[in-house]
Enzyme design. Structure first.
Site, PDB file in Angstrom:
ATOM      1  N   ASN A   1     -27.711  64.695  38.975  1.00 17.15           N
ATOM      2  CA  ASN A   1     -28.655  64.646  37.850  1.00 17.15           C
ATOM      3  C   ASN A   1     -29.840  65.611  37.979  1.00 17.15           C
ATOM      4  OD1 ASN A   1     -30.014  63.222  39.789  1.00 17.15           O
ATOM      5  ND2 ASN A   1     -30.571  61.495  38.463  1.00 17.15           N
TER       6      ASN A   1
ATOM      7  N   TYR B   1     -33.872  58.433  51.240  1.00 17.70           N
ATOM      8  CA  TYR B   1     -33.359  57.460  50.263  1.00 17.70           C
ATOM      9  C   TYR B   1     -33.150  56.075  50.877  1.00 17.70           C
ATOM     10  CZ  TYR B   1     -32.562  60.905  46.520  1.00 17.70           C
ATOM     11  OH  TYR B   1     -32.709  61.827  45.515  1.00 17.70           O
TER      12      TYR B   1
ATOM     13  N   HIS C   1     -35.096  65.025  41.057  1.00 17.69           N
ATOM     14  CA  HIS C   1     -35.680  63.737  41.460  1.00 17.69           C
ATOM     15  C   HIS C   1     -37.179  63.831  41.253  1.00 17.69           C
ATOM     16  CE1 HIS C   1     -36.961  60.311  43.914  1.00 17.69           C
ATOM     17  NE2 HIS C   1     -37.859  61.129  44.413  1.00 17.69           N
TER      18      HIS C   1
ATOM     19  N   LYS D   1     -32.214  69.328  42.766  1.00 23.05           N
ATOM     20  CA  LYS D   1     -31.070  68.889  43.573  1.00 23.05           C
ATOM     21  C   LYS D   1     -30.016  70.002  43.704  1.00 23.05           C
ATOM     22  CE  LYS D   1     -31.711  63.969  42.532  1.00 23.05           C
ATOM     23  NZ  LYS D   1     -31.012  62.694  42.215  1.00 23.05           N
TER      24      LYS D   1
ATOM     25  N   GLU E   1     -43.336  60.316  49.743  1.00 29.63           N
ATOM     26  CA  GLU E   1     -42.333  61.373  49.626  1.00 29.63           C
ATOM     27  C   GLU E   1     -42.920  62.753  49.930  1.00 29.63           C
ATOM     28  OE1 GLU E   1     -39.609  58.928  46.375  1.00 29.63           O
ATOM     29  OE2 GLU E   1     -40.675  60.723  45.720  1.00 29.63           O
TER      30      GLU E   1
HETATM   31  P1  CMP Z   1     -32.979  59.787  42.251  1.00 28.54           P
HETATM   32  O1  CMP Z   1     -34.207  59.763  41.416  1.00 28.54           O
HETATM   33  O2  CMP Z   1     -32.812  60.954  43.153  1.00 28.54           O
HETATM   34  O3  CMP Z   1     -32.906  58.454  43.118  1.00 28.54           O
HETATM   35  C1  CMP Z   1     -31.676  57.929  43.579  1.00 28.54           C
HETATM   36  C2  CMP Z   1     -30.476  58.573  42.958  1.00 28.54           C
HETATM   37  O4  CMP Z   1     -29.277  57.849  43.033  1.00 28.54           O
HETATM   38  C3  CMP Z   1     -30.711  58.734  41.467  1.00 28.54           C
HETATM   39  O5  CMP Z   1     -31.696  59.745  41.257  1.00 28.54           O
HETATM   40  C4  CMP Z   1     -29.308  59.034  40.965  1.00 28.54           C
HETATM   41  O6  CMP Z   1     -28.989  60.408  41.005  1.00 28.54           O
HETATM   42  C5  CMP Z   1     -28.417  58.320  41.991  1.00 28.54           C
HETATM   43  N1  CMP Z   1     -27.683  57.202  41.408  1.00 28.54           N
HETATM   44  C6  CMP Z   1     -26.348  57.076  41.326  1.00 28.54           C
HETATM   45  N2  CMP Z   1     -26.009  55.923  40.730  1.00 28.54           N
HETATM   46  C7  CMP Z   1     -27.150  55.294  40.395  1.00 28.54           C
HETATM   47  C8  CMP Z   1     -27.455  54.065  39.737  1.00 28.54           C
HETATM   48  N3  CMP Z   1     -26.505  53.228  39.317  1.00 28.54           N
HETATM   49  N4  CMP Z   1     -28.772  53.745  39.568  1.00 28.54           N
HETATM   50  C9  CMP Z   1     -29.750  54.562  40.008  1.00 28.54           C
HETATM   51  N5  CMP Z   1     -29.506  55.728  40.638  1.00 28.54           N
HETATM   52  C10 CMP Z   1     -28.223  56.100  40.830  1.00 28.54           C
END
Ligand code: CMP
Length: 142
Positions: A113, A50, A116, A10, A127
């Site tokens: 974070n 998403y 992904h 990311k 994906e």
């Molecule tokens: P990702 O695996 O990229 O999929 C969706 C993203 O939303 C997740 O990682 C997080 O970075 C972000 N996100 C933010 N808040 C939440 C939450 N409460 N639960 C899950 N994903 C979240």
């Protein structure tokens, strides 16, 4: 079984110059990078990727973060690749991520974070196809 999964480094981790360190984790774990590129997502591309989260309260912030800078997208191939990559990444929230995982080492928050990874084989297939045409994926024979 040998599987393929989809992975994103990311914008936060790209900005912090962690691409090589993260690729090293994949390769050290036996996952092979069989497709890879850098992209800067448009709002439309991020919203499409998403879409399943479109009703969630964090959707706007997620799309704005994912379009804030370039990302690396890759297809990883290996034994149980979907689960293996999820173990390498650690929990979505870095506060819950096990020691030595990518999120524990490189992520600042649940929103930023670092990585992904597909959560299941069906989403991996979707994906991978969202980002790569068939001729961009290069299966390894050795
Ligand atoms: P990702 O695996 O990229 O999929 C969706 C993203 O939303 C997740 O990682 C997080 O970075 C972000 N996100 C933010 N808040 C939440 C939450 N409460 N639960 C899950 N994903 C979240």
């Amino acid at each position: 079984a040998i599987e393929r999964t989809f992975s994103i480094i990311k914008p936060d981790a790209v900005a912090k110059n962690h691409i090589g360190a993260i690729y090293n984790r994949f390769e050290s774990a036996g996952l092979k990078i069989i497709a890879s590129k850098m992209v800067h997502l448009t709002k439309e591309q991020a919203e499409g990727f998403y879409a399943e989260h479109s009703a969630r309260p964090f959707f706007g912030a997620l799309v704005s973060f994912m379009t804030s800078g370039p990302i690396m997208v890759q297809c990883l191939e290996g034994e149980n690749a979907v689960l293996a990559n999820r173990e390498i990444m650690g929990a979505t929230n870095p506060a819950d991520a096990a020691r030595g995982t990518l999120r524990a080492d490189y992520a600042a928050s649940i929103d930023e974070n670092a990585v992904h990874g597909s959560d299941a084989l069906a989403s991996a297939e979707r994906e991978i196809a969202y980002f790569f045409s068939a001729d961009e994926v290069c299966p390894r024979t050795r």
